[in-house]
Design a protein around this motif. Structure first.
Motif, mmCIF file in Angstrom:
data_model
loop_
_atom_site.group_PDB
_atom_site.id
_atom_site.type_symbol
_atom_site.label_atom_id
_atom_site.label_comp_id
_atom_site.label_asym_id
_atom_site.label_seq_id
_atom_site.Cartn_x
_atom_site.Cartn_y
_atom_site.Cartn_z
ATOM 1 N N ILE A 51 0.841 -1.203 0.000
ATOM 2 C CA ILE A 51 0.000 0.000 0.000
ATOM 3 C C ILE A 51 0.880 1.258 0.000
ATOM 4 O O ILE A 51 0.590 2.236 -0.706
ATOM 5 N N ALA A 52 1.955 1.223 0.782
ATOM 6 C CA ALA A 52 2.860 2.375 0.823
ATOM 7 C C ALA A 52 3.456 2.638 -0.557
ATOM 8 O O ALA A 52 3.559 3.799 -1.001
ATOM 9 N N GLN A 111 -0.684 -1.496 -9.401
ATOM 10 C CA GLN A 111 -0.446 -1.593 -7.963
ATOM 11 C C GLN A 111 -1.750 -1.472 -7.175
ATOM 12 O O GLN A 111 -1.963 -2.203 -6.199
ATOM 13 N N ARG A 112 -2.611 -0.575 -7.607
ATOM 14 C CA ARG A 112 -3.878 -0.399 -6.903
ATOM 15 C C ARG A 112 -4.735 -1.662 -6.987
ATOM 16 O O ARG A 112 -5.349 -2.071 -5.995
ATOM 17 N N ALA A 113 -4.772 -2.292 -8.162
ATOM 18 C CA ALA A 113 -5.550 -3.527 -8.322
ATOM 19 C C ALA A 113 -5.002 -4.634 -7.428
ATOM 20 O O ALA A 113 -5.764 -5.384 -6.798
ATOM 21 N N ALA A 114 -3.658 -4.712 -7.356
ATOM 22 C CA ALA A 114 -3.035 -5.739 -6.520
ATOM 23 C C ALA A 114 -3.328 -5.484 -5.042
ATOM 24 O O ALA A 114 -3.625 -6.420 -4.286
ATOM 25 N N VAL A 115 -3.261 -4.219 -4.640
ATOM 26 C CA VAL A 115 -3.532 -3.880 -3.236
ATOM 27 C C VAL A 115 -4.983 -4.195 -2.882
ATOM 28 O O VAL A 115 -5.267 -4.725 -1.802
ATOM 29 N N GLU A 121 -8.084 -10.479 0.455
ATOM 30 C CA GLU A 121 -7.539 -11.705 1.026
ATOM 31 C C GLU A 121 -7.361 -11.581 2.545
ATOM 32 O O GLU A 121 -7.626 -12.540 3.282
ATOM 33 N N ILE A 122 -6.929 -10.414 2.984
ATOM 34 C CA ILE A 122 -6.777 -10.191 4.421
ATOM 35 C C ILE A 122 -8.132 -10.301 5.115
ATOM 36 O O ILE A 122 -8.270 -10.927 6.176
ATOM 37 N N ILE A 123 -9.142 -9.697 4.508
ATOM 38 C CA ILE A 123 -10.494 -9.768 5.077
ATOM 39 C C ILE A 123 -10.986 -11.211 5.117
ATOM 40 O O ILE A 123 -11.568 -11.669 6.111
ATOM 41 N N LYS A 124 -10.715 -11.942 4.040
ATOM 42 C CA LYS A 124 -11.135 -13.346 3.968
ATOM 43 C C LYS A 124 -10.439 -14.179 5.050
ATOM 44 O O LYS A 124 -11.063 -15.019 5.704
ATOM 45 N N MET A 125 -9.141 -13.951 5.215
ATOM 46 C CA MET A 125 -8.398 -14.670 6.253
ATOM 47 C C MET A 125 -8.959 -14.364 7.635
ATOM 48 O O MET A 125 -9.093 -15.250 8.488
#
Length: 231
Positions: A51-52, A111-115, A121-125
């Motif tokens: 994100i940075a 980069q934005r699409a990847a972020v 994925e973080i939310i899913k985890m």
């Protein structure tokens, strides 16, 4: 499946394998939950770095846009002032910034699409871990129920094996009963055969054992002897 999902699934599989072998499921599940929390925290740190970078690229893109606009305005001012050559140089500088802007725009979009994908994925985890926590007690209960079921079948197996001892006892009891019957039969046969002596003598002895003949029988016996001249 992203790298973070794969990490989570591997950890989940390891936890399930541990559950199959553990003696205290609640202890192992608590450890598994701590491991999942740690994995998610590490994943978040990695995503924070992405994100940075995305934010930095966006800032560079905005700067190039501003520079392009600034040089276009300068070119307009030079042209209004009758300085066409200076206006051309300003437009050349604006073009340089536009080229950089185009490259940065492509990079930033990627980069934005990847972020965005990593965030999902973080939310899913997090959702999977929350579900795992909610189901912890149920999993523990299932594990204990399976252990009880196993103990029951093992107890049944031991009882089934003990039937061999029961069969042996039944055979010994039948044999003892048979020997008892055979002893009774031997006794009965011994009484019938008289031990191999004269049966007639035994018979007369039996008559004598009855307490002797009566007076009437003795009188008749004496009369019979007198008749036969054997008195």
């Amino acid at each position: 499946m992203s790298i973070f999902s794969r990490i989570f699934k591997v950890g989940q599989a390891a936890a399930n394998k541990a559950i199959d072998k553990m003696e205290k499921p609640e202890i192992m599940l608590e450890q598994a939950i701590r491991d999942k929390d740690k994995q998610i925290m590490e994943a978040k740190k990695s995503v924070q770095g992405c994100i940075a970078t995305e934010r930095q690229t966006k800032a560079m893109l905005e700067k190039e846009k501003a520079e392009k606009l600034s040089w276009e305005q300068k070119a307009e001012m030079a042209l209004k002032a009758g300085k066409e050559e200076l206006a051309v140089k300003a437009l050349q500088r604006a073009t340089e910034h536009e080229q950089k802007m185009t490259t940065l725009e492509t990079q930033w979009q990627s980069q934005r699409a990847a972020v965005d994908e990593l965030k999902k994925e973080i939310i899913k985890m997090g959702d999977e871990l929350a579900e795992f926590k909610r189901n912890k007690d149920f999993i523990i209960a299932q594990s204990k129920a399976a252990q009880v079921k196993k103990d029951i079948y093992e107890a049944k197996a031991r009882i089934s094996n003990n039937n061999k001892a029961d069969d042996l006892m039944a055979r010994m009891k039948a044999k003892a009963e048979r020997q008892s019957y055979e002893a009774d039969a031997a006794k009965e046969l011994s009484e019938v055969s008289g031990g191999g002596g004269d049966a007639l003598e035994k018979e007369f002895e039996s008559m004598g054992a009855s307490g002797g003949a009566s007076v009437e029988v003795n009188d008749k016996l004496a009369a019979l002897k007198a008749k036969l001249g054997t008195a």
